[in-house]
Scaffold this active site. Structure first.
Site, short mmCIF file in Angstrom:
data_model
loop_
_atom_site.label_atom_id
_atom_site.label_comp_id
_atom_site.label_asym_id
_atom_site.label_seq_id
_atom_site.Cartn_x
_atom_site.Cartn_y
_atom_site.Cartn_z
N HIS A 205 0.81 -1.23 0.00
CA HIS A 205 0.00 0.00 0.00
C HIS A 205 0.84 1.27 0.00
O HIS A 205 0.28 2.37 0.06
CB HIS A 205 -0.96 0.03 1.20
CG HIS A 205 -0.28 0.20 2.52
ND1 HIS A 205 0.25 -0.84 3.23
CD2 HIS A 205 -0.04 1.31 3.26
CE1 HIS A 205 0.77 -0.40 4.35
NE2 HIS A 205 0.63 0.92 4.40
C1 UD1 Z 1 -2.15 5.59 5.73
C2 UD1 Z 1 -0.84 6.11 6.31
C3 UD1 Z 1 0.25 5.05 6.14
C4 UD1 Z 1 -0.18 3.73 6.75
C5 UD1 Z 1 -1.52 3.32 6.18
C6 UD1 Z 1 -1.98 2.10 6.90
C7 UD1 Z 1 -0.45 8.52 6.15
C8 UD1 Z 1 0.31 9.58 5.43
N1 UD1 Z 1 -0.40 7.31 5.59
O1 UD1 Z 1 -1.95 5.40 4.35
O2 UD1 Z 1 1.42 5.48 6.81
O3 UD1 Z 1 0.79 2.76 6.46
O4 UD1 Z 1 -2.49 4.37 6.37
O5 UD1 Z 1 -2.96 1.39 6.25
O6 UD1 Z 1 -1.04 8.79 7.15
N2 UD1 Z 1 -9.48 4.72 1.97
C9 UD1 Z 1 -10.67 4.04 1.96
N3 UD1 Z 1 -11.20 3.63 3.15
C10 UD1 Z 1 -10.60 3.88 4.34
C11 UD1 Z 1 -9.40 4.59 4.33
C12 UD1 Z 1 -8.84 5.01 3.14
O7 UD1 Z 1 -11.23 3.79 0.90
O8 UD1 Z 1 -11.14 3.47 5.39
C13 UD1 Z 1 -8.89 5.13 0.67
C14 UD1 Z 1 -9.25 6.56 0.29
O9 UD1 Z 1 -9.43 6.61 -1.08
C15 UD1 Z 1 -7.98 7.32 0.65
C16 UD1 Z 1 -6.90 6.29 0.42
O10 UD1 Z 1 -7.48 5.05 0.77
O11 UD1 Z 1 -7.79 8.47 -0.12
C17 UD1 Z 1 -5.65 6.53 1.24
O12 UD1 Z 1 -5.96 6.67 2.63
P1 UD1 Z 1 -5.00 7.53 3.59
O13 UD1 Z 1 -5.41 7.36 5.00
O14 UD1 Z 1 -4.86 8.91 3.09
O15 UD1 Z 1 -3.58 6.87 3.35
P2 UD1 Z 1 -3.17 5.35 3.36
O16 UD1 Z 1 -2.62 4.99 2.05
O17 UD1 Z 1 -4.28 4.54 3.93
N1 UDP Z 2 -3.24 -5.92 9.03
C1 UDP Z 2 -4.51 -6.47 9.15
N2 UDP Z 2 -5.21 -6.79 8.02
C2 UDP Z 2 -4.70 -6.61 6.78
C3 UDP Z 2 -3.39 -6.04 6.65
C4 UDP Z 2 -2.70 -5.70 7.80
O1 UDP Z 2 -4.99 -6.68 10.27
O2 UDP Z 2 -5.38 -6.94 5.80
C5 UDP Z 2 -2.52 -5.51 10.27
C6 UDP Z 2 -1.16 -6.13 10.46
O3 UDP Z 2 -1.23 -7.36 11.18
C7 UDP Z 2 -0.45 -5.07 11.28
C8 UDP Z 2 -1.05 -3.77 10.76
O4 UDP Z 2 -2.28 -4.13 10.15
O5 UDP Z 2 -0.77 -5.21 12.65
C9 UDP Z 2 -0.15 -3.08 9.76
O6 UDP Z 2 -0.81 -2.00 9.22
P1 UDP Z 2 -0.52 -1.41 7.78
O7 UDP Z 2 0.25 -2.37 6.97
O8 UDP Z 2 -1.82 -0.92 7.24
O9 UDP Z 2 0.32 -0.10 8.09
P2 UDP Z 2 1.87 0.19 8.34
O10 UDP Z 2 2.32 -0.70 9.44
O11 UDP Z 2 2.59 -0.03 7.05
O12 UDP Z 2 1.89 1.62 8.70
#
Ligand code: UD1
Ligand code: UDP
Length: 373
Positions: A205
């Site tokens: 992601h």
């Molecule tokens: C965010 C964090 C990243 C983390 C990740 C965990 C920042 C800068 N990034 O990235 O560090 O690793 O979360 O998963 O804070 N969206 C949905 N449903 C949701 C949430 C998001 O559809 O519940 C979609 C939306 O289109 C949104 C996109 O995902 O624009 C990105 O979401 P966002 O929270 O901005 O960043 P992540 O890529 O999720």
């Molecule tokens: N995780 C989860 N379901 C998923 C993918 C990840 O429960 O489908 C959990 C994983 O076990 C870990 C956390 O989410 O505890 C990691 O989050 P993510 O990869 O979204 O963010 P990052 O750690 O890269 O910021």
């Protein structure tokens, strides 16, 4: 009694905050759970509250998605009045997401002590939004709670005082250890027709991997090739789902993001994990499961030195070769220092002693003196 606000916003925050709140409450602290609403889908949010037994947030800011500036600014605007009303002694922020940065800034300017869990992690890659968040959050934090020795070294090199930094271990490991037995009873493997150590698990992601079409295409090519030899399960993050546009590599089972227990069940049983997640690199090391990190750098270097993590980048040939090598000869690992399931106790001890200390850090104390060097 100390009043401690604990902030969550995105998926990787929930498994970090739960043990901290439990340990604080056990010691009689008043905790307030603030959810920014950065993540909001059931599969990215609610399921973690259910799986981990986290109580309903006391305040929900409902900020949702947006550009970095929109999300960060909206969170600050929404958190400030809540902060001013509640006047917590300490605000605990975890990790490196935008919610972490916004709430840390508001709390620091409002005069609370800011405690950062996972302080000191550095990938050295400022093209990652998380790296900018890490650096900025640490800078405004009073109490830096660090997961690994390399994090302590980073903070020392950046001039932080010794009495601000605490090596407490990795609190995600507390949650992992507390929930592993429950995860192992989940029927997800049989439901997906998988056998232990006979499949691989994928998560992707990072914007640098999935928003760049060229990089994503080569990663899909690598998954396609690995998937021809070993079935791969890929719970797809919503950011990534939007970029895949219906493409499915051979041998790869795409699905919606999984809840914590189902995901840990797969992580624990996988022959190999291919990921760009920070948390997954740490969890696979704790589980002793081989992990290929499809990035050029990591904020968790300890997992590559002591753990099971191999940083392989995004070149498909290299990924495929590394997967074969790791499957043939799985890496040996040791558990990093203090990744022992007891970080929550150390964090609660630090927070409560800082809150009640007569020489608690003050905003004027932030520059080190010669004695600190
Ligand atoms: C965010 C964090 C990243 C983390 C990740 C965990 C920042 C800068 N990034 O990235 O560090 O690793 O979360 O998963 O804070 N969206 C949905 N449903 C949701 C949430 C998001 O559809 O519940 C979609 C939306 O289109 C949104 C996109 O995902 O624009 C990105 O979401 P966002 O929270 O901005 O960043 P992540 O890529 O999720
Ligand atoms: N995780 C989860 N379901 C998923 C993918 C990840 O429960 O489908 C959990 C994983 O076990 C870990 C956390 O989410 O505890 C990691 O989050 P993510 O990869 O979204 O963010 P990052 O750690 O890269 O910021």
């Amino acid at each position: 009694m100390s009043r401690i606000a604990c902030v969550v916003g995105a998926r990787p925050n929930h498994m970090k905050i739960k043990p901290i709140m439990d340990a604080l409450e056990k010691r009689g602290a008043e905790t307030i759970l603030v959810h920014t609403g950065q993540h909001y889908d059931r599969a990215m949010n609610d399921v973690f509250f259910e799986d981990l037994g986290i109580r309903r947030p006391d305040r929900h800011l409902e900020i949702g998605s947006g550009t970095h500036a929109e999300q960060t600014a909206r969170t600050m605007l929404a958190f400030e009045p809540v902060f001013l009303e509640l006047r917590p002694d300490i605000v605990v922020v975890v990790g490196d997401v935008n919610s972490t940065l916004s709430c840390a800034l508001v709390a620091a300017k409002g005069g609370a002590l800011v405690a950062h869990v996972e302080a000191g992690l550095r990938s050295g890659d400022r093209s990652m939004p998380e790296e900018l968040n890490r650096v900025a959050v640490d800078r405004v934090s009073d109490v830096l709670l660090v997961a690994s020795a390399d994090g302590m070294a980073n903070l020392r090199a950046e001039g932080y005082r010794r009495d601000q930094t605490y090596l407490v271990g990795n609190v995600m490991v507390d949650t992992l250890m507390a929930n592993l037995d429950r995860a192992r009873t989940r029927p997800i493997l049989s439901e997906l027709g998988l056998s232990r150590r006979k499949f691989g698990l994928v998560t992707l992601h990072r914007p640098g991997n999935v928003d760049d079409e060229q990089v994503l295409t080569s990663l899909l090519a690598a998954l396609d090739e690995v998937g021809r030899k070993l079935p791969l399960v890929f719970p797809v993050h919503p950011r990534t789902r939007a970029r895949l546009r219906g493409r499915t590599p051979a041998g790869v089972l795409l699905m919606d993001p999984l809840g914590y227990l189902d995901f840990v069940a797969l992580e624990d049983s996988a022959a190999i994990v291919l990921t760009d997640s920070g948390g997954v690199q740490a969890e696979t090391t704790a589980l002793g499961v081989p992990c290929l990190t499809l990035r050029r750098n990591t904020e968790w270097p300890v997992t590559t030195v002591e753990g099971t993590n191999w940083l392989v980048g995004c070149d498909p040939k290299r990924i495929v070769r590394a997967a074969s090598e790791f499957l043939e000869k799985p890496p040996r690992s040791t558990m990093p220092e203090l990744w022992d399931g007891r970080s929550r106790e150390r964090i609660a001890d630090v927070l409560l002693s800082v809150a009640t200390s007569s020489d608690r850090p003050r905003p004027t104390d932030h520059y080190r003196t010669d004695q600190d060097v």
